[in-house]
Design an enzyme around this catalytic site. Structure first.
Site, PDB file in Angstrom:
ATOM      1  N   LYS A  80      -7.465 -39.604  -1.981  1.00 11.03           N
ATOM      2  CA  LYS A  80      -8.473 -39.563  -0.969  1.00 11.03           C
ATOM      3  C   LYS A  80      -9.752 -38.795  -1.278  1.00 11.03           C
ATOM      4  O   LYS A  80      -9.478 -37.714  -2.032  1.00 11.03           O
ATOM      5  CB  LYS A  80      -7.781 -39.066   0.116  1.00 11.03           C
ATOM      6  N   SER A 155      -7.391 -39.914   9.292  1.00 11.38           N
ATOM      7  CA  SER A 155      -8.545 -40.017   8.420  1.00 11.38           C
ATOM      8  C   SER A 155      -8.064 -40.656   7.044  1.00 11.38           C
ATOM      9  O   SER A 155      -8.972 -40.940   6.353  1.00 11.38           O
ATOM     10  CB  SER A 155      -9.204 -38.435   8.035  1.00 11.38           C
ATOM     11  N   SER A 179      -3.370 -37.619  10.062  1.00 13.75           N
ATOM     12  CA  SER A 179      -4.112 -38.394   9.338  1.00 13.75           C
ATOM     13  C   SER A 179      -3.464 -39.008   8.077  1.00 13.75           C
ATOM     14  O   SER A 179      -3.886 -39.951   7.598  1.00 13.75           O
ATOM     15  CB  SER A 179      -5.016 -37.410   8.573  1.00 13.75           C
TER      16      SER A 179
END
Length: 474
Positions: A80, A155, A179
């Site tokens: 990420k 997220s 997330s």
């Protein structure tokens, strides 16, 4: 899954077995993963930085090495964009940070590489990684492989979309309020949010230390397509790193519990109502666990609504004080509007009251720990409704309620620092299109292994979501 299935559909365990016995090279696996990324990603925008050339070089080096093969030898993974990877920008989805180049790898990147994993790309996140939907002005929106009728979540939305589309067998993500679990629920992936202190964390690029509550609630983890891959990969993730002074160096597996293991099933809807499709997913999970020999009982945990509400208001108090100026300065108008609504619906604690609620965190964690003495696992909904449409959280008060209010069960686990897994147990055939419905399994501190065991037991009885999804993919 092996046999006639293309390599991009193989699990991490299947890939590792093949690279260990020599039937596949790391480079062969990497080339297949890159080909899949190049074919699938243009429609999804899950991977926003391809690392194809680096991945090929790392795979070739692994194949040429005489060193012992790690547990993830040749397994393709993604990272990420809010975590440091040397030589690449840790933009966190913020245009102003697009040139913030990491000087070194974060612990999770080091641990995955040490285990033999090959990083093929970096995945998208919303601005500041603080939405349950993944869109930002720097890279744009990430789409869900199930269709554009449903958000990819956030997220870690890029990670969830990528892994379910076959872009890597594993995808790194992180979780401060859900997330990892939001994208798992949205895309049909499987994850376990580790508990506090389980996985070492640090970004070498950071200029200041994070707030105490962010340190206590934010954790690093992985999204996969099945629970067995979490048992394979998470022991590598928890390897110690001295840059995280509060990491707890405990083994992945704890002592076996005398059976049957008691599972509390919670159905509190906190006044939002429990959607029939979510109820079906919860019932299917409970039935599967009962069939597997777990002692399943309808019991509501203590202080659930209070824990979630106070936890989120406390987190927002710290965010407003420490991160608020940066969000106002560097965040988009849309993000600031969303935060204004967060603050209206979950009024942030401030001043002495914030300090008092930070202290109260122990009260709620203690109540849950005592409850988990009798019920080592707790099965809950994750969201109280099917996952929302893209951009729903930007649609004013109702949108934020749909995105955050209905995910109340998520916040509890971050505030108390407890581990919690998420997996799909039902595919809803909704008017707007099919989508997976996930459930959450929380557990005792340091016992992520019990959660993953329970998810494996469910998967024996409920087919994984990826089979249904892949039958619809080009």
């Amino acid at each position: 899954m092996t046999g006639e299935a293309p390599l991009w559909q193989w699990s991490a365990a299947e890939i590792a077995a093949a690279t260990h016995d020599g039937s596949l090279t790391a480079l062969e696996v990497t080339e297949a993963a890159i080909a899949r990324m190049e074919a699938a990603n243009p429609a999804l925008n899950a991977v926003v930085e391809s690392l194809a050339d680096e991945a090929r070089a790392e795979a070739a080096a692994l194949d040429a090495s005489d060193a012992p093969k790690g547990p993830l030898h040749g397994v393709p993974v993604s990272i990420k964009i809010n975590v440091d990877q040397q030589g690449h920008a840790t933009s966190n989805g913020v245009a102003a940070f697009k040139d913030m180049i990491a000087p070194a790898d974060a612990p999770v990147v080091c641990n995955l590489k040490a285990a033999g994993a090959i990083v093929i790309g970096r995945t998208n996140t919303p601005e500041f990684s603080f939405r349950a939907d993944t869109d930002n002005p720097l890279f744009g929106r990430t789409h869900n492989p199930w269709g554009r009728h449903v958000s990819a979540g956030g997220s870690s939305g890029g990670a969830g979309s990528a892994v379910m589309a076959g872009i890597g067998a594993l995808a790194h993500g992180n979780d401060i309020g859900g997330s990892l679990r939001f994208p798992a629920a949205a895309n049909g992936a499987v994850t376990v949010k580790p508990g506090l202190g389980r996985v070492p964390a640090f970004n070498p690029s950071q200029k200041v230390e994070r707030g105490l509550l962010a340190q206590s609630m934010s954790v690093q983890g992985l999204l996969a397509r099945n629970a067995a891959d979490l048992h394979l990969s998470m022991p590598a993730m928890i390897a110690p790193d001295a840059r995280d002074p509060f990491h707890a160096p405990l083994p992945w597996r704890g002592e076996p519990l005398a059976g049957p293991i008691h599972v509390a099933v919670a159905r509190d809807d906190f006044g939002f109502g429990l959607h029939p499709e979510v109820a079906t997913a919860l019932d299917k999970a409970a039935s599967a666990l009962s069939d597997a020999g777990y002692a399943v009982e309808m019991v509501e945990p203590p202080l659930a609504q209070e824990t979630g509400e106070i936890g989120y208001r406390t987190l927002l108090g710290e965010v407003k004080a420490l991160l608020g100026p940066d969000i106002q300065r560097y965040g988009s108008a849309e993000l600031n509007t969303i935060f204004d609504e967060y603050f209206r619906q979950f009024p942030p604690y401030e001043g002495t009251e914030l300090l008092t609620m930070l202290a109260q965190r122990s009260h709620y964690a203690r109540a849950w720990s005592l409850f988990l003495e009798d019920y080592p696992l707790v099965l809950t909904p994750f969201m109280l409704k099917p996952f929302f449409a893209p951009g729903r959280d930007a649609e004013g008060a109702e949108g934020v309620r749909d995105a955050l209010g209905t995910s109340h069960w998520s916040f509890i686990m971050n505030f108390t620092g407890l581990p919690a897994g998420n997996l799909p147990t039902h595919i809803a055939d909704l008017p707007q299109g099919p989508q997976p419905i996930g459930v959450q399994i929380a557990g005792r501190r340091w016992r992520e292994d019990l959660i993953v065991d329970a998810m494996q037991a469910i998967e024996v009885r409920i087919p994984s979501a990826c089979g249904t999804l892949w039958s619809k993919l080009p």
